[in-house]
Design a protein around this motif. Structure first.
Motif, PDB file in Angstrom:
ATOM      1  N   THR A 149       0.836  -1.204   0.000  1.00  0.00           N
ATOM      2  CA  THR A 149       0.000   0.000   0.000  1.00  0.00           C
ATOM      3  C   THR A 149       0.870   1.253   0.000  1.00  0.00           C
ATOM      4  O   THR A 149       0.556   2.231  -0.669  1.00  0.00           O
ATOM      5  CB  THR A 149      -0.935   0.028   1.225  1.00  0.00           C
ATOM      6  N   GLU A 150       1.972   1.182   0.739  1.00  0.00           N
ATOM      7  CA  GLU A 150       2.895   2.321   0.771  1.00  0.00           C
ATOM      8  C   GLU A 150       3.398   2.645  -0.632  1.00  0.00           C
ATOM      9  O   GLU A 150       3.389   3.787  -1.069  1.00  0.00           O
ATOM     10  CB  GLU A 150       4.064   1.947   1.677  1.00  0.00           C
ATOM     11  N   TRP A 151       3.832   1.632  -1.313  1.00  0.00           N
ATOM     12  CA  TRP A 151       4.361   1.838  -2.663  1.00  0.00           C
ATOM     13  C   TRP A 151       3.264   2.229  -3.639  1.00  0.00           C
ATOM     14  O   TRP A 151       3.497   3.003  -4.560  1.00  0.00           O
ATOM     15  CB  TRP A 151       5.071   0.579  -3.154  1.00  0.00           C
ATOM     16  N   SER A 203       8.294   7.121 -16.580  1.00  0.00           N
ATOM     17  CA  SER A 203       6.879   6.922 -16.310  1.00  0.00           C
ATOM     18  C   SER A 203       6.651   6.272 -14.949  1.00  0.00           C
ATOM     19  O   SER A 203       5.673   6.542 -14.278  1.00  0.00           O
ATOM     20  CB  SER A 203       6.248   6.066 -17.401  1.00  0.00           C
ATOM     21  N   THR A 204       7.558   5.390 -14.550  1.00  0.00           N
ATOM     22  CA  THR A 204       7.355   4.683 -13.296  1.00  0.00           C
ATOM     23  C   THR A 204       8.347   5.141 -12.244  1.00  0.00           C
ATOM     24  O   THR A 204       8.544   4.489 -11.240  1.00  0.00           O
ATOM     25  CB  THR A 204       7.528   3.178 -13.514  1.00  0.00           C
ATOM     26  N   LYS A 205       8.952   6.266 -12.505  1.00  0.00           N
ATOM     27  CA  LYS A 205      10.058   6.702 -11.657  1.00  0.00           C
ATOM     28  C   LYS A 205       9.663   6.769 -10.185  1.00  0.00           C
ATOM     29  O   LYS A 205      10.453   6.433  -9.312  1.00  0.00           O
ATOM     30  CB  LYS A 205      10.559   8.079 -12.116  1.00  0.00           C
ATOM     31  N   THR A 206       8.435   7.188  -9.942  1.00  0.00           N
ATOM     32  CA  THR A 206       8.027   7.374  -8.555  1.00  0.00           C
ATOM     33  C   THR A 206       8.168   6.106  -7.726  1.00  0.00           C
ATOM     34  O   THR A 206       8.687   6.138  -6.628  1.00  0.00           O
ATOM     35  CB  THR A 206       6.572   7.863  -8.492  1.00  0.00           C
ATOM     36  N   ILE A 207       7.719   4.986  -8.279  1.00  0.00           N
ATOM     37  CA  ILE A 207       7.825   3.747  -7.513  1.00  0.00           C
ATOM     38  C   ILE A 207       9.267   3.286  -7.408  1.00  0.00           C
ATOM     39  O   ILE A 207       9.640   2.602  -6.468  1.00  0.00           O
ATOM     40  CB  ILE A 207       7.068   2.581  -8.185  1.00  0.00           C
ATOM     41  N   LEU A 208      10.045   3.648  -8.394  1.00  0.00           N
ATOM     42  CA  LEU A 208      11.370   3.055  -8.495  1.00  0.00           C
ATOM     43  C   LEU A 208      12.413   3.768  -7.658  1.00  0.00           C
ATOM     44  O   LEU A 208      13.513   3.283  -7.482  1.00  0.00           O
ATOM     45  CB  LEU A 208      11.806   3.032  -9.963  1.00  0.00           C
ATOM     46  N   SER A 209      12.084   4.939  -7.165  1.00  0.00           N
ATOM     47  CA  SER A 209      13.058   5.672  -6.375  1.00  0.00           C
ATOM     48  C   SER A 209      13.312   4.940  -5.066  1.00  0.00           C
ATOM     49  O   SER A 209      12.472   4.194  -4.574  1.00  0.00           O
ATOM     50  CB  SER A 209      12.548   7.076  -6.080  1.00  0.00           C
TER      51      SER A 209
END
Lengths: 264, 264
Positions: free
Chosen positions: B230-232, B249-255
């Motif tokens: 849920t956090e991710w 595009s998916t940078k947010t999750i990947l940081s």
DNA sequence: ACCTGAACACCGTTCAAGT
DNA sequence: ACCTGAACACCGTTCAAGT
């Protein structure tokens, strides 16, 4: 019993010769090296004749896989019949798997190809069903052992867990390891020197995690495995002529005759 | 920083458009549905132009796989950086894997194709090396966690066992399960209703078998997994436009930004 | 320097024509 | 009834000819 006519025998022989050549080509040159053209050329048949036996190239591949899977099922059945405690019988299945990959080193490459949707979709329902039959029978063999273990009190599954879930664990680990292994990505430089041993040990740990008694810390399953392996190896007589043509070649290992009694 | 010329930008854009179309074709029609002809036709380039970007069809497939693997590595790194006890961080890696398959449902089909020797052999050493780099870095992430667990006393490996052996166990099980899953053989009729959950539970059992504390019987890792998920998920902002073109595009999750502290 | 598309070699598959 | 091989449509890849 029905005696085959000369014609029928010819057809059957030709079919097995097609499979033999196809198998060699696949082993030698991989998926792209297998071509209807070249099989026909080697066997000196016309291309059209090939299509009287197999409606497409993919059917040949599936037929090859089904041939090996038939033998795998026989090996699993023999393993499941091993006289010993359930966890020893699971070890026997592991040994059966190792025998299988030794007997058919190319099999996992066949499965890889067949799992491509664009390949799978071209195969016939009959052959697909046969493959599923072999697979579910193999799963059934193992889950039968799991149930025996539960019945005898050696294993108590946690709430909600099913025998099939455990079998899925063993299956996915074995399948994954074999596939990684078969596709040459050198495991050594990742730090895995003996992949087969690593697989066996990890499977043992998985069963330990389920508290399947006796635990691998209480009992040396490696000697059980070795005993089974040498026992079965003794049954291997001659290497035999061809792998595909006659299932007879490996019949000795595949029979389910009783083996010597096991230590508790 | 170097500013790209108009020409360079055009080339880069064209390359990403080729990959986009190729990816769609692969998802839609499988391996056999991907053809240089058709990509060129869709994009209205000549066939020759394609070969200025990729020396062969297989290179396109490997380029696609490398794109997803880059993101997988980022996910694994973020998971490894999860603040918690080592076994929780392993759970985080499991969640990362689940995110990965959700983000790139087609990835395992790419790997399947690439593992065919006849495909793999045609790829360039550079791209192969990049793939191996991603893979070994992912393995390294996980074995790092294992070493941390050993250092903190949560895990004591038996004689002869290496961290890599354990990682191999997790890896082969995950890879096997995903591959079986991806290739559509209906698992339901074998008795596996929720394969992802079954995989997670089996992995937990494997770690239990290694006595990695806290055991899954002592600690509810399912709530840990849900919390991480849920956090991710909260970090997932917009679904983004294209998967391949911009890794952004998916940078947010990947940081790998720090997450909230975990319960012991 | 870059792009084009004809040309080549090789596929899988079909089917009218032979025997 | 069975077998043949020419024919077809479609590949991946190359390269001489254009711009």
């Amino acid at each position: 019993m029905a005696v085959l006519t000369r014609k029928q025998r010819e057809v059957r022989d030709r079919e097995s010769r097609i499979l033999d050549v196809a198998c060699e080509m696949l082993i030698e040159h991989g998926y792209h090296g297998l071509s209807m053209d070249r099989i026909a050329e080697v066997l000196e048949y016309s291309k059209g004749t090939m299509y009287q036996h197999f409606s497409c190239k993919e059917e040949i591949i599936l037929a090859l896989a089904n041939a090996s899977l038939t033998d795998r099922l026989a090996l699993f059945r023999r393993a499941a019949a091993f006289p010993g405690r359930p966890r020893e019988r699971i070890v026997a299945v592991g040994v059966a798997s190792e025998f299988f990959v030794r007997l058919y080193p190319h099999h996992f490459r066949l499965e890889q190809v067949l799992r491509l949707s664009s390949v799978w979709e071209k195969t016939s329902p009959e052959r697909r069903q046969f493959m599923h039959h072999c697979e579910s029978q193999c799963v059934g063999c193992v889950s039968g052992i799991v149930r025996d273990a539960m019945a005898s009190g050696d294993l108590t599954l946690p709430d909600g867990a099913t025998p099939e879930q455990l079998v899925f664990g063993l299956w996915s680990m074995s399948f994954g390891a074999q596939t990684i292994l078969a596709s040459s990505t050198s495991l050594v430089d990742i730090g895995i020197g003996e992949p087969h041993r690593a697989l066996a040990l990890n499977q043992a740990r998985l069963l330990d995690g389920y508290h399947w008694r006796p635990l691998s810390t209480e009992f040396d399953y490696e000697v059980t495995a070795e005993r089974i392996a040498t026992e079965w190896s003794a049954d291997e007589t001659k290497p035999a002529d061809s792998q595909i043509t006659s299932g007879d070649s490996t019949k000795t290992i595949l029979s389910t005759k009783p083996t010597s009694a096991s230590a508790t």
